[in-house]
Design a protein around this motif. Structure first.
Motif, short mmCIF file in Angstrom:
data_model
loop_
_atom_site.label_atom_id
_atom_site.label_comp_id
_atom_site.label_asym_id
_atom_site.label_seq_id
_atom_site.Cartn_x
_atom_site.Cartn_y
_atom_site.Cartn_z
N LEU A 1 17.74 -6.27 -7.20
CA LEU A 1 18.82 -6.39 -6.86
C LEU A 1 19.29 -7.97 -7.04
CD1 LEU A 1 19.77 -3.91 -3.93
CD2 LEU A 1 20.54 -3.58 -6.33
N ARG A 2 18.33 -8.43 -6.75
CA ARG A 2 18.43 -10.12 -6.84
C ARG A 2 18.57 -10.65 -8.34
NH1 ARG A 2 13.48 -14.27 -6.09
NH2 ARG A 2 12.81 -13.27 -7.62
N GLU A 3 17.71 -9.70 -9.30
CA GLU A 3 17.92 -10.03 -10.50
C GLU A 3 19.34 -9.86 -11.13
OE1 GLU A 3 15.57 -11.65 -12.69
OE2 GLU A 3 14.26 -12.15 -10.99
N TYR B 1 0.73 -1.15 -0.06
CA TYR B 1 0.15 0.05 -0.04
C TYR B 1 0.75 1.15 0.06
CZ TYR B 1 -3.37 3.58 1.36
OH TYR B 1 -4.14 4.55 1.46
N ARG B 2 1.95 1.22 0.72
CA ARG B 2 2.66 2.48 0.83
C ARG B 2 3.78 2.58 -0.31
NH1 ARG B 2 5.18 4.26 6.61
NH2 ARG B 2 5.46 6.18 5.15
N PRO B 3 3.74 3.59 -0.88
CA PRO B 3 4.88 3.87 -1.99
C PRO B 3 6.44 3.65 -1.37
CG PRO B 3 3.53 5.93 -1.96
CD PRO B 3 2.99 4.80 -0.74
N ALA B 4 6.51 3.81 -0.28
CA ALA B 4 8.05 3.67 0.23
C ALA B 4 8.27 1.97 0.18
CB ALA B 4 8.18 4.06 1.68
N HIS B 5 7.15 1.18 0.70
CA HIS B 5 7.25 -0.25 0.78
C HIS B 5 7.45 -0.82 -0.62
CE1 HIS B 5 5.05 -0.09 5.18
NE2 HIS B 5 6.60 0.47 5.03
N GLN B 6 6.50 -0.10 -1.67
CA GLN B 6 6.58 -0.59 -2.98
C GLN B 6 7.98 -0.36 -3.51
OE1 GLN B 6 3.74 1.17 -5.27
NE2 GLN B 6 1.97 0.56 -4.07
N ALA B 7 8.62 0.67 -3.21
CA ALA B 7 9.95 1.03 -3.86
C ALA B 7 10.88 -0.12 -2.92
CB ALA B 7 10.40 2.21 -3.47
N LEU B 8 10.77 -0.24 -1.82
CA LEU B 8 11.97 -1.26 -1.32
C LEU B 8 11.93 -2.74 -1.73
CD1 LEU B 8 11.73 0.32 2.58
CD2 LEU B 8 13.74 0.33 0.77
N TYR B 9 10.49 -3.06 -1.92
CA TYR B 9 10.19 -4.48 -2.39
C TYR B 9 10.95 -4.46 -3.84
CZ TYR B 9 8.20 -8.90 -3.17
OH TYR B 9 7.71 -10.28 -3.31
N ALA B 10 10.28 -3.57 -4.59
CA ALA B 10 10.94 -3.65 -6.10
C ALA B 10 12.13 -3.67 -6.18
CB ALA B 10 10.10 -2.42 -6.57
N SER B 11 13.09 -2.88 -5.18
CA SER B 11 14.48 -2.70 -5.28
C SER B 11 15.08 -4.03 -4.94
CB SER B 11 14.90 -1.59 -4.48
OG SER B 11 14.31 -0.34 -4.97
N ALA B 12 14.61 -4.73 -3.84
CA ALA B 12 15.08 -6.04 -3.43
C ALA B 12 15.26 -7.07 -4.76
CB ALA B 12 14.24 -6.38 -2.32
N LEU B 13 13.72 -6.90 -5.47
CA LEU B 13 13.79 -7.87 -6.37
C LEU B 13 14.84 -7.49 -7.54
CD1 LEU B 13 9.66 -8.19 -6.85
CD2 LEU B 13 11.38 -9.83 -5.59
#
Length: 388
Positions: free
Chosen positions: A49-51, A35-47
């Motif tokens: 970096l893993r890629e 829901y929160r944009p900061a959480h979306q950005a953190l989760y997308a960044s983790a994905l």
């Protein structure tokens, strides 16, 4: 604090403490589910970096390098504002157990399902209101297709079958929303009834796809039933016979109609035109009203936070059932019957299976029953005996 908000923090904290949890949640949990944009950005960044093969994404628990959290925060800063290293430490502290990341992810997904279903229901309702004023159905049908597609995708991610499930029966039925009706709908219905009274043979062109419930006026519903009954019995159809049939059905005593109104609506000289054209107008208006009512029910279901995600999806698909039925008749009226779809042969995705396993308990495997011995063939009595 909202449980869904705390669950988002717990998922991200688990990813920071144990990056291997991404392998368990990434097949069915996406950044837009936060829901929160900061959480979306953190989760997308983790994905991301893993890629790209970041060394910290494959580190074991207890050996995660500091650069993993720092690089995720830096990457998230390029996507949105307000992401700091101190907030990342708060996320780590908000995670009770990193190994429970799948359960936390289910909580995040459930919150996203409620929000997404409510959002698309609102869009469908707004499209229905706009088409009511515009006199069309295109936007309503597009929004209905989008809602059905979203429900199917959410069911796949949740690990459930996208099938309609009726809600539990209650003591009192929920009140229906007042339909937004303009004068054109009443005029189309009156024109249609006048056409059918003047030329009863046109009933053959509309009875296959037009139902009494498609009329917004209850009196017009009674008149259409009376016309259909007279035509079905092969009796003459005119103003007087329609009035007689309406009286026999008790519509004059129920208050829906009176004799003067029946004679005025069924005046064959009032209008001359095609019953099919006016029938399509009546059916299109009924389709839009049905879509608005389905959207209202789905929005009310999505507002119940205690409703599990699987039930919400099933109830929402059930609420779309009346719209699907009237849409089939709408297609029949315009282009002919809809061809039957071939049975789907698509197999479930690994993400759906993983989501289902995450929310289900393992079942006991029953011992398969031994195969029955083949039954020996019994020789026929009429078979010829050997000479010996």
């Amino acid at each position: 604090m909202n449980p869904f908000h705390r669950a988002e923090q717990a998922v991200l904290g688990a990813v920071f403490l144990d990056p291997g949890q991404l392998e368990r949640v990434s097949p069915w949990l996406r950044p837009e589910h936060f829901y929160r944009p900061a959480h979306q950005a953190l989760y997308a960044s983790a994905l991301a970096l893993r890629e790209r093969g970041h060394p910290g994404s494959t580190a074991a628990v207890g050996a995660v390098p500091v650069s993993w959290v720092a690089d995720v925060v830096t990457e998230a800063g390029t996507r949105t504002r307000g992401v700091t290293a101190s907030y990342a430490h708060q996320l780590v502290a908000a995670c009770p157990r990193p190994e429970h990341a799948v359960v936390y992810g289910r909580m995040v997904l459930e919150g996203a399902i409620h929000r997404t279903v409510a959002e698309h229901a609102v869009r469908l309702h707004q499209a229905a209101l706009a088409d009511t004023v515009r006199g069309g159905t295109e936007e309503t049908l597009l929004r209905a297709d989008a809602l059905a597609t979203v429900l199917a995708d959410l069911a796949r991610r949740w690990g459930a079958d996208p099938r309609p499930v009726p809600p539990p029966a209650k003591g009192e039925p929920a009140p229906r929303a007042t339909a937004v009706v303009d004068g054109d709908e009443h005029s189309d219905e009156e024109f249609l009834l006048a056409c059918l009274t003047a030329r009863p043979d046109q009933l053959n062109a509309v009875v296959g796809w037009l139902r009494p419930g498609d009329f917004v006026d209850s009196g017009h519903q009674q008149l259409y039933r009376a016309l259909g009954a007279l035509h079905h019995r092969g009796e003459p159809v005119d103003q007087l016979t329609v009035l007689w049939e309406v009286q026999r059905r008790g519509a004059l005593t129920s208050g829906d109609l009176d004799a003067e109104r029946v004679l005025a609506v069924c005046d064959p000289l009032a209008v001359a035109g095609s019953a099919e054209h006016f029938g399509e107008q009546v059916l299109g208006a009924a389709l839009v009203r049905t879509a608005a009512e389905s959207a209202r029910q789905i929005r009310a279901l999505a507002a119940v936070a205690a409703l599990p995600a699987g039930r919400l999806i099933g109830h929402a698909l059930h609420a779309l059932g009346p719209l699907d039925k009237i849409r089939q008749r709408w297609h029949t009226a315009r282009t002919g019957p809809i061809p039957e779809k071939a049975p789907s042969t698509a197999r479930s995705s690994p993400g759906r299976a993983e989501a289902a396993r995450a929310r289900s308990r393992p079942r006991r495997t029953s011992t398969p029953a031994p195969a029955a011995a083949p039954v020996p063939a019994v020789p026929s009595r009429t078979s010829r005996r050997s000479p010996s």
